[in-house]
Scaffold this active site. Structure first.
Site, PDB file in Angstrom:
ATOM      1  N   SER A 217      34.392  51.946  33.003  1.00 23.46           N
ATOM      2  CA  SER A 217      34.116  51.552  31.615  1.00 23.46           C
ATOM      3  C   SER A 217      35.108  52.135  30.613  1.00 23.46           C
ATOM      4  O   SER A 217      34.732  52.511  29.510  1.00 23.46           O
ATOM      5  CB  SER A 217      32.680  51.911  31.228  1.00 23.46           C
ATOM      6  OG  SER A 217      31.762  51.230  32.070  1.00 23.46           O
TER       7      SER A 217
ATOM      8  N   GLY B 125      31.447  49.404  35.439  1.00 22.10           N
ATOM      9  CA  GLY B 125      30.803  48.175  34.970  1.00 22.10           C
ATOM     10  C   GLY B 125      29.468  48.401  34.283  1.00 22.10           C
ATOM     11  O   GLY B 125      28.708  47.458  34.066  1.00 22.10           O
TER      12      GLY B 125
ATOM     13  N   ASN C 276      42.442  46.316  37.331  1.00 31.49           N
ATOM     14  CA  ASN C 276      41.811  45.782  38.545  1.00 31.49           C
ATOM     15  C   ASN C 276      40.985  44.565  38.138  1.00 31.49           C
ATOM     16  O   ASN C 276      39.904  44.703  37.564  1.00 31.49           O
ATOM     17  CB  ASN C 276      40.917  46.870  39.169  1.00 31.49           C
ATOM     18  CG  ASN C 276      40.133  46.352  40.367  1.00 31.49           C
ATOM     19  OD1 ASN C 276      40.347  45.223  40.818  1.00 31.49           O
ATOM     20  ND2 ASN C 276      39.225  47.170  40.879  1.00 31.49           N
ATOM     21  N   TRP C 277      41.540  43.393  38.432  1.00 34.49           N
ATOM     22  CA  TRP C 277      40.870  42.161  37.979  1.00 34.49           C
ATOM     23  C   TRP C 277      39.640  41.822  38.811  1.00 34.49           C
ATOM     24  O   TRP C 277      38.901  40.894  38.483  1.00 34.49           O
ATOM     25  CB  TRP C 277      41.857  40.982  38.026  1.00 34.49           C
ATOM     26  CG  TRP C 277      42.995  41.105  37.050  1.00 34.49           C
ATOM     27  CD1 TRP C 277      43.124  42.036  36.039  1.00 34.49           C
ATOM     28  CD2 TRP C 277      44.168  40.282  36.976  1.00 34.49           C
ATOM     29  NE1 TRP C 277      44.298  41.835  35.357  1.00 34.49           N
ATOM     30  CE2 TRP C 277      44.955  40.758  35.910  1.00 34.49           C
ATOM     31  CE3 TRP C 277      44.623  39.188  37.706  1.00 34.49           C
ATOM     32  CZ2 TRP C 277      46.182  40.178  35.562  1.00 34.49           C
ATOM     33  CZ3 TRP C 277      45.833  38.608  37.365  1.00 34.49           C
ATOM     34  CH2 TRP C 277      46.598  39.098  36.305  1.00 34.49           C
ATOM     35  N   LYS C 278      39.451  42.521  39.929  1.00 37.10           N
ATOM     36  CA  LYS C 278      38.325  42.242  40.836  1.00 37.10           C
ATOM     37  C   LYS C 278      38.322  40.741  41.183  1.00 37.10           C
ATOM     38  O   LYS C 278      39.392  40.144  41.274  1.00 37.10           O
ATOM     39  CB  LYS C 278      37.017  42.738  40.226  1.00 37.10           C
ATOM     40  CG  LYS C 278      37.126  44.227  39.837  1.00 37.10           C
ATOM     41  CD  LYS C 278      35.822  44.882  39.528  1.00 37.10           C
ATOM     42  CE  LYS C 278      36.068  46.350  39.183  1.00 37.10           C
ATOM     43  NZ  LYS C 278      34.844  47.079  38.881  1.00 37.10           N
TER      44      LYS C 278
ATOM     45  N   GLU D 209      33.295  49.582  45.326  1.00 35.91           N
ATOM     46  CA  GLU D 209      32.660  48.309  45.676  1.00 35.91           C
ATOM     47  C   GLU D 209      32.931  47.976  47.139  1.00 35.91           C
ATOM     48  O   GLU D 209      32.074  47.432  47.836  1.00 35.91           O
ATOM     49  CB  GLU D 209      33.156  47.201  44.728  1.00 35.91           C
ATOM     50  CG  GLU D 209      32.513  47.344  43.349  1.00 35.91           C
ATOM     51  CD  GLU D 209      33.331  46.802  42.188  1.00 35.91           C
ATOM     52  OE1 GLU D 209      34.288  46.047  42.398  1.00 35.91           O
ATOM     53  OE2 GLU D 209      33.000  47.178  41.034  1.00 35.91           O
TER      54      GLU D 209
ATOM     55  N   GLU E 260      36.806  57.446  40.035  1.00 37.34           N
ATOM     56  CA  GLU E 260      35.937  56.423  39.463  1.00 37.34           C
ATOM     57  C   GLU E 260      34.485  56.788  39.763  1.00 37.34           C
ATOM     58  O   GLU E 260      33.971  56.460  40.854  1.00 37.34           O
ATOM     59  CB  GLU E 260      36.252  55.058  40.076  1.00 37.34           C
ATOM     60  CG  GLU E 260      37.668  54.589  39.813  1.00 37.34           C
ATOM     61  CD  GLU E 260      37.765  53.061  39.779  1.00 37.34           C
ATOM     62  OE1 GLU E 260      38.273  52.552  38.774  1.00 37.34           O
ATOM     63  OE2 GLU E 260      37.307  52.400  40.715  1.00 37.34           O
TER      64      GLU E 260
ATOM     65  N   HIS F 110      38.039  51.404  46.978  1.00 38.40           N
ATOM     66  CA  HIS F 110      37.252  51.183  45.766  1.00 38.40           C
ATOM     67  C   HIS F 110      35.767  51.283  46.128  1.00 38.40           C
ATOM     68  O   HIS F 110      35.356  50.853  47.212  1.00 38.40           O
ATOM     69  CB  HIS F 110      37.572  49.803  45.170  1.00 38.40           C
ATOM     70  CG  HIS F 110      37.000  49.639  43.797  1.00 38.40           C
ATOM     71  ND1 HIS F 110      35.661  49.366  43.597  1.00 38.40           N
ATOM     72  CD2 HIS F 110      37.549  49.759  42.570  1.00 38.40           C
ATOM     73  CE1 HIS F 110      35.428  49.312  42.292  1.00 38.40           C
ATOM     74  NE2 HIS F 110      36.554  49.553  41.648  1.00 38.40           N
TER      75      HIS F 110
ATOM     76  N   GLY G 242      38.681  47.918  34.766  1.00 38.70           N
ATOM     77  CA  GLY G 242      38.076  46.699  35.285  1.00 38.70           C
ATOM     78  C   GLY G 242      37.944  45.674  34.170  1.00 38.70           C
ATOM     79  O   GLY G 242      38.908  45.023  33.766  1.00 38.70           O
ATOM     80  N   GLY G 243      36.728  45.554  33.629  1.00 37.87           N
ATOM     81  CA  GLY G 243      36.413  44.539  32.621  1.00 37.87           C
ATOM     82  C   GLY G 243      37.446  44.406  31.508  1.00 37.87           C
ATOM     83  O   GLY G 243      37.875  43.288  31.180  1.00 37.87           O
TER      84      GLY G 243
HETATM   85  P1  13P Z   1      35.060  48.751  34.659  1.00 39.13           P
HETATM   86  O1  13P Z   1      36.236  49.161  33.798  1.00 39.13           O
HETATM   87  O2  13P Z   1      34.677  47.318  34.498  1.00 39.13           O
HETATM   88  O3  13P Z   1      33.930  49.719  34.536  1.00 39.13           O
HETATM   89  O4  13P Z   1      35.569  48.860  36.195  1.00 39.13           O
HETATM   90  C1  13P Z   1      36.210  50.004  36.609  1.00 39.13           C
HETATM   91  C2  13P Z   1      36.747  49.787  37.969  1.00 39.13           C
HETATM   92  O5  13P Z   1      35.993  49.620  38.918  1.00 39.13           O
HETATM   93  C3  13P Z   1      38.199  49.725  38.142  1.00 39.13           C
HETATM   94  O6  13P Z   1      38.562  49.737  39.475  1.00 39.13           O
END
Ligand code: 13P
Length: 251
Positions: A213, A173, A9-11, A97, A167, A95, A234-235
């Site tokens: 994470s 994050g 997930n590149w956000k 967010e 999640e 998600h 994510g990251g």
């Molecule tokens: P991180 O891996 O950056 O914690 O993000 C997880 C995430 O929200 C994937 O959708």
């Protein structure tokens, strides 16, 4: 046998230049890990580029969101049929967010889930508790509520072509990861809820990903758990080396 899925997930990150480089490396690395399904989730505007770069490879792609509506006066929204034009196989819905920053309720998320399924796009339903909820001991209640909204709208059958991602909000994050035991406990709870809802439903075929994470250093332990069927990253998905190292940790 559930095939592991490692999804990036590149956000709201990326540019034409960096996506070209990232996908080139992922494409090269993917051929060395044929037993793991890889998928990437770019911002909408890069879907054409991603389709161009990934068509004909074994790597899947999808979006981070989808509108619950088919078309019309919804400024800034993107409909499922538009995702079909770019051959998206997946759409992430709910998600944390989007739930926290854009006010998406369980019911809105359930309608987005249904909108994706209707077009043959597999929804990836994100569920997870906040830190306060975990500390209050209501993790299972929160997750059950998030899943029930989808069950109420579409029935258990809607999970045959879907993926669930656990999640924990406190792990996203933050560099804090759920321990493999904490993840397993929730994943097995989720599976048991699908099974209990309908004894005939093959809950053992639904893939449940862990997200929060996940990094090369903790991936192996998490992915070794019996009910952890992959990761929503994510990251670490923005670095080809890290993303591929997580995929390799499936083996
Ligand atoms: P991180 O891996 O950056 O914690 O993000 C997880 C995430 O929200 C994937 O959708």
């Amino acid at each position: 046998m559930r095939c592991k899925l490692i999804a990036g997930n590149w956000k709201m990150n990326g540019s034409v230049e960096c996506i070209r480089g990232l996908l080139e490396e992922i494409r090269k690395g993917a051929v060395t890990i044929p037993s793991v399904e890889l998928a990437v989730f770019p911002p909408f505007v890069y879907l054409g580029l991603v389709e161009q770069q990934l068509s004909g490879t074994a790597i899947s792609w999808g979006t981070q969101n989808i509108s619950e509506y088919a078309s019309g006066p919804y400024t800034g929204e993107v409909a499922g049929q538009m995702l079909r034009d770019f051959n998206c196989q997946y759409a992430i819905v709910g998600h944390s967010e989007r739930r926290a920053l854009y006010g998406e309720s369980d019911q809105i998320v359930a309608r987005k889930f249904a909108a994706a399924l209707e077009l043959g796009i597999k929804p990836i339903l994100c569920v997870g508790e906040t830190l306060e909820e975990r500390e209050e001991g209501v993790t299972e209640r929160v997750i059950e509520r998030q899943i029930r909204a989808v069950l109420d709208l579409g029935g258990i059958g809607s999970f045959s072509d879907a993926v669930i991602a656990y999640e924990p909000v406190w792990a996203i994050g933050t560099g804090k990861t759920a321990t493999s035991e904490q993840a397993q406990e929730v994943h097995s709870f989720i599976r048991s809820k699908l099974a209990v809802h309908d004894m005939m439903f093959p809950a053992d075929q639904v893939r449940i990903l862990y997200g929060g994470s996940m990094k090369p250093a903790n991936a192996r332990e998490l992915l070794a758990m019996p009910d952890v069927d992959g990761g929503l990253i994510g990251g670490a998905s923005l670095e080809a080396k890290e993303f591929l190292a997580i995929a390799k940790a499936c083996g």
